[in-house]
Design a protein around this motif. Structure first.
Motif, PDB file in Angstrom:
ATOM      1  N   GLY A  16       0.809  -1.212   0.000  1.00 56.31           N
ATOM      2  CA  GLY A  16       0.000   0.000   0.000  1.00 56.31           C
ATOM      3  C   GLY A  16       0.842   1.263   0.000  1.00 56.31           C
ATOM      4  N   MET A  17       2.000   1.199   0.591  1.00 56.57           N
ATOM      5  CA  MET A  17       2.892   2.343   0.630  1.00 56.57           C
ATOM      6  C   MET A  17       3.691   2.477  -0.669  1.00 56.57           C
ATOM      7  SD  MET A  17       4.307   2.117   4.561  1.00 56.57           S
ATOM      8  CE  MET A  17       5.349   3.543   4.440  1.00 56.57           C
ATOM      9  N   GLY A  18       3.559   1.464  -1.537  1.00 53.68           N
ATOM     10  CA  GLY A  18       4.246   1.501  -2.815  1.00 53.68           C
ATOM     11  C   GLY A  18       5.726   1.181  -2.721  1.00 53.68           C
ATOM     12  N   ILE A  19       6.130   0.431  -1.711  1.00 55.00           N
ATOM     13  CA  ILE A  19       7.542   0.050  -1.593  1.00 55.00           C
ATOM     14  C   ILE A  19       7.830  -1.000  -2.650  1.00 55.00           C
ATOM     15  CG2 ILE A  19       9.293  -0.971  -0.093  1.00 55.00           C
ATOM     16  CD1 ILE A  19       7.785   0.143   2.293  1.00 55.00           C
ATOM     17  N   GLN A  20       8.704  -0.671  -3.576  1.00 55.93           N
ATOM     18  CA  GLN A  20       9.050  -1.551  -4.693  1.00 55.93           C
ATOM     19  C   GLN A  20      10.322  -2.338  -4.369  1.00 55.93           C
ATOM     20  OE1 GLN A  20       7.050  -1.811  -7.395  1.00 55.93           O
ATOM     21  NE2 GLN A  20       5.669  -0.353  -6.410  1.00 55.93           N
ATOM     22  N   GLY A  24      17.117  -0.377  -3.120  1.00 50.54           N
ATOM     23  CA  GLY A  24      17.859  -1.071  -2.066  1.00 50.54           C
ATOM     24  C   GLY A  24      17.033  -1.306  -0.823  1.00 50.54           C
ATOM     25  N   GLN A  25      16.367  -0.242  -0.329  1.00 47.40           N
ATOM     26  CA  GLN A  25      15.551  -0.390   0.871  1.00 47.40           C
ATOM     27  C   GLN A  25      14.309  -1.230   0.602  1.00 47.40           C
ATOM     28  OE1 GLN A  25      14.745   3.590   2.164  1.00 47.40           O
ATOM     29  NE2 GLN A  25      16.700   3.776   3.267  1.00 47.40           N
ATOM     30  N   GLY A  26      13.722  -1.085  -0.555  1.00 50.48           N
ATOM     31  CA  GLY A  26      12.537  -1.868  -0.911  1.00 50.48           C
ATOM     32  C   GLY A  26      12.844  -3.352  -0.961  1.00 50.48           C
ATOM     33  N   LYS A  27      13.990  -3.675  -1.539  1.00 49.94           N
ATOM     34  CA  LYS A  27      14.409  -5.077  -1.623  1.00 49.94           C
ATOM     35  C   LYS A  27      14.607  -5.622  -0.208  1.00 49.94           C
ATOM     36  CE  LYS A  27      17.401  -7.871  -4.439  1.00 49.94           C
ATOM     37  NZ  LYS A  27      18.422  -7.869  -5.462  1.00 49.94           N
ATOM     38  N   ILE A  32      12.824  -9.084   4.299  1.00 52.57           N
ATOM     39  CA  ILE A  32      12.451  -9.203   5.719  1.00 52.57           C
ATOM     40  C   ILE A  32      11.022  -9.724   5.848  1.00 52.57           C
ATOM     41  CG2 ILE A  32      11.959  -7.877   7.816  1.00 52.57           C
ATOM     42  CD1 ILE A  32      14.375  -6.093   7.086  1.00 52.57           C
ATOM     43  N   ILE A  33      10.127  -9.218   5.048  1.00 53.58           N
ATOM     44  CA  ILE A  33       8.725  -9.663   5.088  1.00 53.58           C
ATOM     45  C   ILE A  33       8.614 -11.137   4.691  1.00 53.58           C
ATOM     46  CG2 ILE A  33       6.450  -9.377   4.009  1.00 53.58           C
ATOM     47  CD1 ILE A  33       7.052  -6.339   3.943  1.00 53.58           C
ATOM     48  N   ASP A  34       9.363 -11.578   3.688  1.00 53.39           N
ATOM     49  CA  ASP A  34       9.358 -12.993   3.284  1.00 53.39           C
ATOM     50  C   ASP A  34       9.873 -13.884   4.418  1.00 53.39           C
ATOM     51  OD1 ASP A  34       8.291 -12.452   0.797  1.00 53.39           O
ATOM     52  OD2 ASP A  34      10.246 -12.480  -0.243  1.00 53.39           O
ATOM     53  N   ILE A  35      10.941 -13.431   5.079  1.00 54.40           N
ATOM     54  CA  ILE A  35      11.481 -14.211   6.203  1.00 54.40           C
ATOM     55  C   ILE A  35      10.459 -14.283   7.331  1.00 54.40           C
ATOM     56  CG2 ILE A  35      13.242 -14.221   8.025  1.00 54.40           C
ATOM     57  CD1 ILE A  35      15.198 -13.058   5.919  1.00 54.40           C
ATOM     58  N   LEU A  36       9.820 -13.163   7.642  1.00 54.35           N
ATOM     59  CA  LEU A  36       8.792 -13.158   8.681  1.00 54.35           C
ATOM     60  C   LEU A  36       7.634 -14.083   8.313  1.00 54.35           C
ATOM     61  CD1 LEU A  36       8.674  -9.364   9.644  1.00 54.35           C
ATOM     62  CD2 LEU A  36       9.532 -11.252  11.045  1.00 54.35           C
ATOM     63  N   GLU A  37       7.277 -14.117   7.041  1.00 52.17           N
ATOM     64  CA  GLU A  37       6.192 -14.996   6.586  1.00 52.17           C
ATOM     65  C   GLU A  37       6.574 -16.464   6.785  1.00 52.17           C
ATOM     66  OE1 GLU A  37       3.095 -14.825   2.895  1.00 52.17           O
ATOM     67  OE2 GLU A  37       5.222 -14.556   2.400  1.00 52.17           O
TER      68      GLU A  37
END
Length: 155
Positions: A16-20, A24-27, A32-37
């Motif tokens: 929703g925030m549009g982080i692509q 570098g930070q988006g990646k 991090i989100i994939d690891i948390l999942e």
């Protein structure tokens, strides 16, 4: 909210925030989100396994309690069962459940049969030679009786 729901919320928030993933930070955020999942899925699997193990232990505990009640068949402090009929039954069962042991005198080799109470006493005088038999140092074997032969000793 469960851990999986929180990770899904975080993932939706990032989208929703549009982080692509291009930057570098988006990646970094997406990794991090994939690891948390993955961690939340592993946690859910671990919780399911723990529930299964807990259920299994409870079943084993219940089965063991049933076996103890059947084996000992005596009034216990938890249920206070103390019926006269049960006592008569217990007395009959005690006679049938008496365990006998064959003991060999180390002095003369005479074999005698004693019950568990005599064995617990620790020693006994040999009726053949009079030597005191120390049960800890003597050859002691449990005697097994065949039910069909009405008390004949099994070899």
């Amino acid at each position: 909210m469960t851990t999986s729901e929180k990770v899904a919320y975080l993932k939706g928030l990032a989208e929703g925030m549009g982080i692509q993933e291009d930057g570098g930070q988006g990646k970094l955020f997406h990794v991090i989100i994939d690891i948390l999942e993955d961690l939340s899925l592993d946690l859910a699997d671990t919780k399911d396994a723990l529930v299964d193990l807990t259920d299994g232990v409870e079943e084993i505990s219940d089965d063991l309690a049933e076996l103890e009640n059947e084996f000992y068949e005596s009034p216990c402090s938890c249920c206070g069962s103390d019926d006269d009929e049960d006592e008569e039954y217990d007395e009959d069962e005690e006679e049938d459940d008496t365990v006998f042991y064959s003991v060999e005198c180390p002095g003369c080799g005479f074999k005698l049969t004693v019950d568990g109470d005599t064995l617990d006493a620790g020693s006994f005088e040999c009726p053949e030679c009079g030597e005191v038999i120390d049960f800890e140092n003597a050859a002691v074997e449990e005697v097994v009786f065949d039910d069909e032969d009405d008390g004949d000793e099994k070899d």
